[in-house]
Write an enzyme that holds these catalytic residues in place. Structure first.
Site, PDB file in Angstrom:
ATOM      1  N   ARG A 232       0.584  -1.208   0.084  1.00 51.53           N
ATOM      2  CA  ARG A 232      -0.246  -0.081   0.047  1.00 51.53           C
ATOM      3  C   ARG A 232       1.056   1.152  -0.032  1.00 51.53           C
ATOM      4  NH1 ARG A 232      -3.246  -3.235   3.652  1.00 51.53           N
ATOM      5  NH2 ARG A 232      -4.886  -3.932   2.192  1.00 51.53           N
TER       6      ARG A 232
ATOM      7  N   LYS B 147       4.046  11.823 -10.842  1.00 51.42           N
ATOM      8  CA  LYS B 147       3.530  11.073 -11.766  1.00 51.42           C
ATOM      9  C   LYS B 147       3.804   9.868 -12.137  1.00 51.42           C
ATOM     10  CE  LYS B 147       0.465  14.170 -14.531  1.00 51.42           C
ATOM     11  NZ  LYS B 147       0.412  14.620 -16.048  1.00 51.42           N
TER      12      LYS B 147
ATOM     13  N   GLU C 274      11.131  19.025 -24.204  1.00 53.44           N
ATOM     14  CA  GLU C 274      10.331  19.443 -23.079  1.00 53.44           C
ATOM     15  C   GLU C 274      10.759  20.635 -22.280  1.00 53.44           C
ATOM     16  OE1 GLU C 274       7.678  17.495 -22.395  1.00 53.44           O
ATOM     17  OE2 GLU C 274       7.973  15.507 -23.341  1.00 53.44           O
TER      18      GLU C 274
ATOM     19  N   LYS D 146       8.636  23.640 -13.618  1.00 59.46           N
ATOM     20  CA  LYS D 146       7.744  22.457 -13.284  1.00 59.46           C
ATOM     21  C   LYS D 146       7.342  22.185 -11.782  1.00 59.46           C
ATOM     22  CE  LYS D 146       6.224  17.664 -13.987  1.00 59.46           C
ATOM     23  NZ  LYS D 146       6.528  16.466 -14.649  1.00 59.46           N
TER      24      LYS D 146
ATOM     25  N   GLU E 280      -3.179  17.864 -11.213  1.00 55.41           N
ATOM     26  CA  GLU E 280      -3.698  17.967 -12.462  1.00 55.41           C
ATOM     27  C   GLU E 280      -5.393  18.478 -12.613  1.00 55.41           C
ATOM     28  OE1 GLU E 280      -1.611  16.518 -15.986  1.00 55.41           O
ATOM     29  OE2 GLU E 280      -3.441  16.632 -17.036  1.00 55.41           O
TER      30      GLU E 280
ATOM     31  N   ARG F 243      -1.734  22.430 -14.334  1.00 46.92           N
ATOM     32  CA  ARG F 243      -0.669  21.361 -14.733  1.00 46.92           C
ATOM     33  C   ARG F 243      -0.960  20.701 -15.933  1.00 46.92           C
ATOM     34  NH1 ARG F 243       1.712  16.607 -10.826  1.00 46.92           N
ATOM     35  NH2 ARG F 243       3.293  15.735 -12.577  1.00 46.92           N
TER      36      ARG F 243
ATOM     37  N   ASN G 203       0.983  19.689 -20.725  1.00 42.89           N
ATOM     38  CA  ASN G 203       0.755  18.727 -22.056  1.00 42.89           C
ATOM     39  C   ASN G 203       0.888  19.595 -23.388  1.00 42.89           C
ATOM     40  OD1 ASN G 203       0.325  16.645 -20.386  1.00 42.89           O
ATOM     41  ND2 ASN G 203      -1.539  17.161 -19.763  1.00 42.89           N
TER      42      ASN G 203
ATOM     43  N   HIS H 197       1.360  17.994 -26.633  1.00 35.99           N
ATOM     44  CA  HIS H 197       1.015  16.593 -26.424  1.00 35.99           C
ATOM     45  C   HIS H 197      -0.349  15.965 -27.116  1.00 35.99           C
ATOM     46  CE1 HIS H 197       4.332  17.171 -23.711  1.00 35.99           C
ATOM     47  NE2 HIS H 197       4.301  15.708 -23.252  1.00 35.99           N
TER      48      HIS H 197
ATOM     49  N   HIS I 297       0.984  13.035 -29.228  1.00 30.81           N
ATOM     50  CA  HIS I 297       0.254  11.812 -29.144  1.00 30.81           C
ATOM     51  C   HIS I 297      -0.244  11.076 -30.286  1.00 30.81           C
ATOM     52  CE1 HIS I 297      -0.430  12.390 -24.557  1.00 30.81           C
ATOM     53  NE2 HIS I 297       0.941  11.657 -24.793  1.00 30.81           N
TER      54      HIS I 297
ATOM     55  N   HIS J 116       9.488  10.461 -28.081  1.00 23.12           N
ATOM     56  CA  HIS J 116       8.094  11.052 -27.616  1.00 23.12           C
ATOM     57  C   HIS J 116       8.462  12.663 -27.738  1.00 23.12           C
ATOM     58  CE1 HIS J 116       4.806  12.357 -24.806  1.00 23.12           C
ATOM     59  NE2 HIS J 116       5.994  12.923 -24.094  1.00 23.12           N
TER      60      HIS J 116
HETATM   61  P1  NAD Z   1      13.456   6.119 -21.521  1.00 23.38           P
HETATM   62  O1  NAD Z   1      13.456   5.962 -20.460  1.00 23.38           O
HETATM   63  O2  NAD Z   1      12.904   4.877 -22.612  1.00 23.38           O
HETATM   64  O3  NAD Z   1      14.996   6.387 -21.850  1.00 23.38           O
HETATM   65  C1  NAD Z   1      15.394   6.660 -23.258  1.00 23.38           C
HETATM   66  C2  NAD Z   1      16.661   5.799 -23.646  1.00 23.38           C
HETATM   67  O4  NAD Z   1      17.849   6.411 -23.100  1.00 23.38           O
HETATM   68  C3  NAD Z   1      16.314   4.268 -23.151  1.00 23.38           C
HETATM   69  O5  NAD Z   1      16.906   3.524 -23.904  1.00 23.38           O
HETATM   70  C4  NAD Z   1      17.250   4.206 -21.792  1.00 23.38           C
HETATM   71  O6  NAD Z   1      17.917   3.030 -21.465  1.00 23.38           O
HETATM   72  C5  NAD Z   1      18.638   5.040 -22.510  1.00 23.38           C
HETATM   73  N1  NAD Z   1      19.177   5.863 -21.086  1.00 23.38           N
HETATM   74  C6  NAD Z   1      18.863   6.208 -20.290  1.00 23.38           C
HETATM   75  N2  NAD Z   1      19.842   7.128 -19.485  1.00 23.38           N
HETATM   76  C7  NAD Z   1      20.972   6.836 -20.453  1.00 23.38           C
HETATM   77  C8  NAD Z   1      22.353   7.479 -20.310  1.00 23.38           C
HETATM   78  N3  NAD Z   1      22.605   8.195 -19.199  1.00 23.38           N
HETATM   79  N4  NAD Z   1      23.271   7.356 -21.372  1.00 23.38           N
HETATM   80  C9  NAD Z   1      22.603   6.467 -22.211  1.00 23.38           C
HETATM   81  N5  NAD Z   1      21.383   6.073 -22.526  1.00 23.38           N
HETATM   82  C10 NAD Z   1      20.788   6.244 -21.514  1.00 23.38           C
HETATM   83  O7  NAD Z   1      12.817   7.299 -22.056  1.00 23.38           O
HETATM   84  P2  NAD Z   1      12.728   9.003 -21.489  1.00 23.38           P
HETATM   85  O8  NAD Z   1      12.832   9.799 -22.600  1.00 23.38           O
HETATM   86  O9  NAD Z   1      13.871   9.291 -20.311  1.00 23.38           O
HETATM   87  O10 NAD Z   1      11.314   8.816 -20.758  1.00 23.38           O
HETATM   88  C11 NAD Z   1      10.021   8.649 -21.421  1.00 23.38           C
HETATM   89  C12 NAD Z   1       9.139   8.154 -20.419  1.00 23.38           C
HETATM   90  O11 NAD Z   1       8.790   9.097 -19.460  1.00 23.38           O
HETATM   91  C13 NAD Z   1       7.755   7.783 -21.218  1.00 23.38           C
HETATM   92  O12 NAD Z   1       7.243   6.455 -20.796  1.00 23.38           O
HETATM   93  C14 NAD Z   1       6.887   8.826 -20.576  1.00 23.38           C
HETATM   94  O13 NAD Z   1       5.513   8.237 -20.474  1.00 23.38           O
HETATM   95  C15 NAD Z   1       7.537   9.143 -19.091  1.00 23.38           C
HETATM   96  N6  NAD Z   1       7.196  10.474 -18.709  1.00 23.38           N
HETATM   97  C16 NAD Z   1       6.620  10.738 -17.595  1.00 23.38           C
HETATM   98  C17 NAD Z   1       6.433  11.853 -17.005  1.00 23.38           C
HETATM   99  C18 NAD Z   1       5.909  12.109 -15.788  1.00 23.38           C
HETATM  100  O14 NAD Z   1       5.514  13.314 -15.171  1.00 23.38           O
HETATM  101  N7  NAD Z   1       5.867  10.994 -14.947  1.00 23.38           N
HETATM  102  C19 NAD Z   1       6.697  13.078 -17.971  1.00 23.38           C
HETATM  103  C20 NAD Z   1       7.327  13.039 -19.204  1.00 23.38           C
HETATM  104  C21 NAD Z   1       7.549  11.664 -19.856  1.00 23.38           C
HETATM  105  N1  GLY Z   2       4.365  15.671 -17.950  1.00 24.49           N
HETATM  106  C1  GLY Z   2       3.513  16.590 -17.550  1.00 24.49           C
HETATM  107  C2  GLY Z   2       3.309  16.405 -16.169  1.00 24.49           C
HETATM  108  O1  GLY Z   2       4.155  15.824 -15.387  1.00 24.49           O
HETATM  109  O2  GLY Z   2       2.265  16.860 -15.424  1.00 24.49           O
END
Ligand code: NAD
Ligand code: GLY
Length: 349
Positions: free
Chosen positions: A112, A134, A176, A214, A224, A228, A232, A235, A239, A252
């Site tokens: 939990r 998130k 971003e 942020k 949100e 917040r 997006n 986006h 998307h 992305h």
């Molecule tokens: P990712 O986590 O897939 O990383 C991208 C690539 O880079 C992967 O292959 C990873 O292994 C590699 N990598 C990571 N660190 C590295 C490093 N230091 N050197 C070399 N390679 C490295 O993608 P991302 O762009 O980091 O994140 C995208 C994800 O984040 C999506 O799933 C999206 O939904 C999520 N996201 C969440 C929020 C939130 O607020 N929680 C906001 C934006 C995006």
């Molecule tokens: N990536 C958008 C948020 O965190 O709200």
């Protein structure tokens, strides 16, 4: 007959985000570092050299958005049960946004809810995904449709990790950063126009400003309910582009870059921003080799795909539209004629 259950809450989930060389971290509890194969090969030894704990475990997942699913969450939970983690134990997310979102989600449901820390290693996760709580995973119905708001106890952003990041992944993170500046911070946008983010000091300053922007937004609207949603920006279009291209053609952040350009076209039509401002956004994206255009094969299909976005209700599509540079409006009242006009501009000739 009624029984009243009194549950008024005062919760302080505040935390610090440290942007600096990773400090030594000591824990009196059991700790599990959740990472993936790629990050583990590159940086796990460095991380483990910085951590001491009652017991330290590493959970290594497969690398990729396609593994952001229930199977990976089960792998994390199984490992925690096998090592008898309790409610005082700690998870550390060590990777990009995929690892961060899944670790946070696993932490939110294990017994939990237990604590977790974010140590993001991509630019996108350093400026966006690791901040704001998130968490979640994908399922067959779409991306991030299962999850929880679960704030980390701390975030440690060490720009050193970015030295191994492929340049396209770096660009995706810049998109971003641009998003934060256009929507909330004109001075930051002007800083970015002049900045060279390949310079480590300048990059560290840009990360700080993006994170501060942020953090200010999340402090006002954690769940949100309002402002917040402005994060997006880009986006709504992005998307659909990611979906149409089966998540293969664009990262992305790249799809978001095109999405911002499309949203700006809507803003232009509604006189919310000038041509000169929209041009400056394009120039900034191009400076980091981000794509700024996309050919829509079937405009009607593209329009209909907006309604599959979980952030839109059945009746209306929500658009995040810049008001010049540094301000933003969230609108679900953009008329269909305006949207179609913009989509046709990107349509196949
Ligand atoms: P990712 O986590 O897939 O990383 C991208 C690539 O880079 C992967 O292959 C990873 O292994 C590699 N990598 C990571 N660190 C590295 C490093 N230091 N050197 C070399 N390679 C490295 O993608 P991302 O762009 O980091 O994140 C995208 C994800 O984040 C999506 O799933 C999206 O939904 C999520 N996201 C969440 C929020 C939130 O607020 N929680 C906001 C934006 C995006
Ligand atoms: N990536 C958008 C948020 O965190 O709200």
């Amino acid at each position: 007959m009624q029984v009243h259950i009194s549950l008024k809450k005062v919760v302080d989930d505040s935390y610090f985000i440290t942007i600096d060389t990773l400090p030594k971290l000591h824990f009196d509890t059991k700790v599990a570092v959740v990472t993936n194969q790629t990050v583990s090969k590159l940086h796990l030894d460095y991380l483990l050299g910085k951590i001491s704990a009652k017991e330290l475990h590493v959970i290594e997942l497969k690398d990729g958005e396609e593994f952001k699913n229930q199977e990976s969450i089960d792998a994390i939970l199984d490992s925690l049960f096998e090592h008898r983690f309790n409610r005082k134990s700690m998870l550390i997310a060590f990777g990009g946004g995929v690892i961060g979102d899944m670790t946070g989600y696993a932490a939110s449901i294990y017994q939990r809810g237990i604590d977790f820390i974010q140590i993001p290693t991509t630019l996108l996760s350093q400026v966006d995904a690791s901040v704001g709580g998130k968490t979640g995973m994908n399922n067959r119905y779409g991306k991030n449709l299962v999850g929880a708001f679960h704030q980390p106890r701390a975030v440690y952003i060490d720009p050193y990790f970015l030295t191994t990041l492929p340049s396209r992944e770096f660009g995706a993170g810049v998109a971003e950063i641009v998003k934060m500046a256009v929507t909330f911070n004109k001075d930051f946008f002007e800083f970015l126009e002049l900045a060279d983010l390949k310079n480590p000091q300048v990059l560290q300053e840009a990360i700080k400003q993006a994170v501060q922007t942020k953090a200010d937004v999340v402090s006002q609207d954690e769940k949100e309910q309002g402002i917040r949603a402005a994060l997006n920006y880009g986006h709504t279009f992005g998307h659909v582009i990611e979906n149409e291209t089966a998540y293969k053609e664009f990262l992305h952040g790249e799809a978001v870059a095109i999405g911002m350009v499309m949203a700006n076209e809507v803003a232009l039509k509604m006189n919310l921003m000038t041509h000169e401002e929209a041009h400056r956004v394009k120039m900034l994206l191009q400076k980091y080799n981000l794509p700024i255009t996309y050919v829509i094969e079937d405009v009607k299909k593209f329009y209909e795909a907006f309604f599959l976005d979980k952030k839109s209700s059945d009746a209306a599509i929500t658009f995040i539209l810049p008001l010049g540079i540094g301000d933003v409006v969230i609108s679900d009242k953009v008329d269909m004629g305006t949207i179609m006009c913009v989509l046709n501009k990107f349509g196949k000739l």
